[in-house]
Design an enzyme around this catalytic site. Sequence first.
Site, PDB file in Angstrom:
ATOM      1  N   THR A 107      88.988 -65.066  -2.793  1.00 44.00           N
ATOM      2  CA  THR A 107      89.997 -66.064  -2.429  1.00 44.00           C
ATOM      3  C   THR A 107      89.371 -67.458  -2.475  1.00 44.00           C
ATOM      4  OG1 THR A 107      89.494 -65.908  -0.060  1.00 44.00           O
ATOM      5  CG2 THR A 107      91.254 -64.483  -0.876  1.00 44.00           C
ATOM      6  N   GLY A 108      90.223 -68.466  -2.393  1.00 42.23           N
ATOM      7  CA  GLY A 108      89.768 -69.844  -2.187  1.00 42.23           C
ATOM      8  C   GLY A 108      88.754 -70.344  -3.201  1.00 42.23           C
ATOM      9  N   PHE A 109      87.723 -71.033  -2.696  1.00 37.87           N
ATOM     10  CA  PHE A 109      86.718 -71.631  -3.567  1.00 37.87           C
ATOM     11  C   PHE A 109      85.900 -70.584  -4.303  1.00 37.87           C
ATOM     12  CE2 PHE A 109      87.123 -75.342  -0.546  1.00 37.87           C
ATOM     13  CZ  PHE A 109      87.628 -76.227  -1.481  1.00 37.87           C
TER      14      PHE A 109
ATOM     15  N   PHE B  14      84.960 -58.628   0.760  1.00 36.87           N
ATOM     16  CA  PHE B  14      85.297 -57.592   1.749  1.00 36.87           C
ATOM     17  C   PHE B  14      86.805 -57.626   1.944  1.00 36.87           C
ATOM     18  CE2 PHE B  14      83.638 -55.721   6.043  1.00 36.87           C
ATOM     19  CZ  PHE B  14      84.053 -54.465   5.633  1.00 36.87           C
ATOM     20  N   GLU B  15      87.506 -56.794   1.216  1.00 35.42           N
ATOM     21  CA  GLU B  15      88.960 -56.804   1.237  1.00 35.42           C
ATOM     22  C   GLU B  15      89.509 -55.416   1.564  1.00 35.42           C
ATOM     23  OE1 GLU B  15      90.774 -59.420   1.124  1.00 35.42           O
ATOM     24  OE2 GLU B  15      89.385 -60.928   0.351  1.00 35.42           O
TER      25      GLU B  15
ATOM     26  N   ASP C 219      80.802 -55.344   3.126  1.00 38.05           N
ATOM     27  CA  ASP C 219      80.272 -56.392   3.989  1.00 38.05           C
ATOM     28  C   ASP C 219      79.052 -57.047   3.347  1.00 38.05           C
ATOM     29  OD1 ASP C 219      79.320 -58.022   5.987  1.00 38.05           O
ATOM     30  OD2 ASP C 219      78.883 -56.389   7.404  1.00 38.05           O
TER      31      ASP C 219
ATOM     32  N   ALA D 166      83.420 -66.540   4.022  1.00 38.43           N
ATOM     33  CA  ALA D 166      84.183 -67.085   5.147  1.00 38.43           C
ATOM     34  C   ALA D 166      84.587 -65.915   6.031  1.00 38.43           C
ATOM     35  CB  ALA D 166      85.408 -67.839   4.653  1.00 38.43           C
TER      36      ALA D 166
ATOM     37  N   TYR E 176      85.487 -80.228  14.523  1.00 36.47           N
ATOM     38  CA  TYR E 176      84.916 -79.655  13.312  1.00 36.47           C
ATOM     39  C   TYR E 176      83.447 -80.058  13.152  1.00 36.47           C
ATOM     40  CZ  TYR E 176      84.765 -77.322   8.868  1.00 36.47           C
ATOM     41  OH  TYR E 176      84.428 -76.440   7.874  1.00 36.47           O
TER      42      TYR E 176
ATOM     43  N   VAL F 149      94.264 -75.863   2.351  1.00 35.68           N
ATOM     44  CA  VAL F 149      94.896 -74.823   3.160  1.00 35.68           C
ATOM     45  C   VAL F 149      94.211 -73.495   2.865  1.00 35.68           C
ATOM     46  CG1 VAL F 149      97.034 -73.608   3.671  1.00 35.68           C
ATOM     47  CG2 VAL F 149      97.104 -76.040   3.088  1.00 35.68           C
TER      48      VAL F 149
END
Length: 396
Positions: free
Chosen positions: A50-52, A73-74, A110, A139, A234, A273
């Site tokens: 996902t994502g980056f 890890f899905e 993992d 993440a 943050y 997002v």
Amino acid sequence: MIIEPRMRGFICLTSHPKGSEQNVKNQIEYIKSKGPIDGAKKVLVIGASTGFGLASRITSAFGSDAATIGVFFEKPPVEGKTASPGWYNSAAFETEAHKAGLYAKSINGDAFSNEIKRQTLDLIKADLGQVDLIIYSLASPVRLHPVTGVLHRSVLKPIGQTFTNKTVDFHTGNVTEVSIAPANDEDITNTVAVMGGEDWTMWIDALKAENLLAEGATTVAYSYIGPSLTEAVYRKGTIGRAKDDLEATAFSITDSLKSIGGKAYVSVNKALVTQASSAIPVIPLYISLLYKIMKEEGIHEGCIEQIQRLFKDRLYSGSDVPVDEKGRIRIDDWEMRDDVQEKVAKLWLEATTETLPSIGDLAGYRNDFLNLFGFEFAGVDYAADTNEVVGIESIK
């Protein structure tokens, strides 16, 4: 089954395989439209689904014709229950890569564990020999330490004092005030253990020990800084301590790679997002205001646009990689422009439940959030009966 988004707080409990496939295809088309990148040819992406991380895998494969191994890890699908979105993304990526004649294999498990590291090393050894780019884009909120056996949980907390500011529930559009109690020392230690640089180092050390890093190999991890508006929760909070550790780790890894002429970088990316950012108070409101301004200025980017620019203009531009005074690549440069941040700060003061629909881009935020799970993509028939059981070709 007919698959619809089912929300619980800051997560969506369902994901759509056809929408996720469209998401991947859209990103591939974007990369192809931008022309070739003279980049790495054998790439390991840790956190690839996902994502980056996903954007990095797509950019490597379809921008540089790279062979890629993705670790993630899905949750796979079972009959009557959808997979996590990263599973469907990875299935679609492999299918498209194989159609294009590209090597692509995936490992699901993992990435913090010795077992998955071992599996990955063996696959590189058997199929690729060595890798010349390692993207570290994990993440996760928890980490089971492979040496101590301690389960560390990260937290989103300020340090030193309670933080109070505005936030928005992006489902309802309600702008309210939120207060977050400060972290204790254990919170900080745990967050650094999960999100800092130790595991990145373990990966690079393991690859180097078995001669799996090509001469001149590069490794990149992703970070975020953000504006003064969000820094208490943050960058000056527990996550910031972890990011400080990650950024310091780049220097120690670079030292360890001197013998092969290798280099480690941290790329500071733009606010986007993600499942993680949606759970951080203040951030959704900041992003909705930021999106409005950056779209008006014509400088808005999603994950794939960010990573394409990172690879093309920074990592593989043909000249030295430009870095800031702390050695970081700054691909958040458009977000952090003075004129952009001044406008965000002004709108922040005006933001209420009533004003946000006109001064912010909450609709864009919601759309991007649903896109994470494969929903709201043009060209997908969400009313159609869809097979939720989709496999990943290289995972048996």
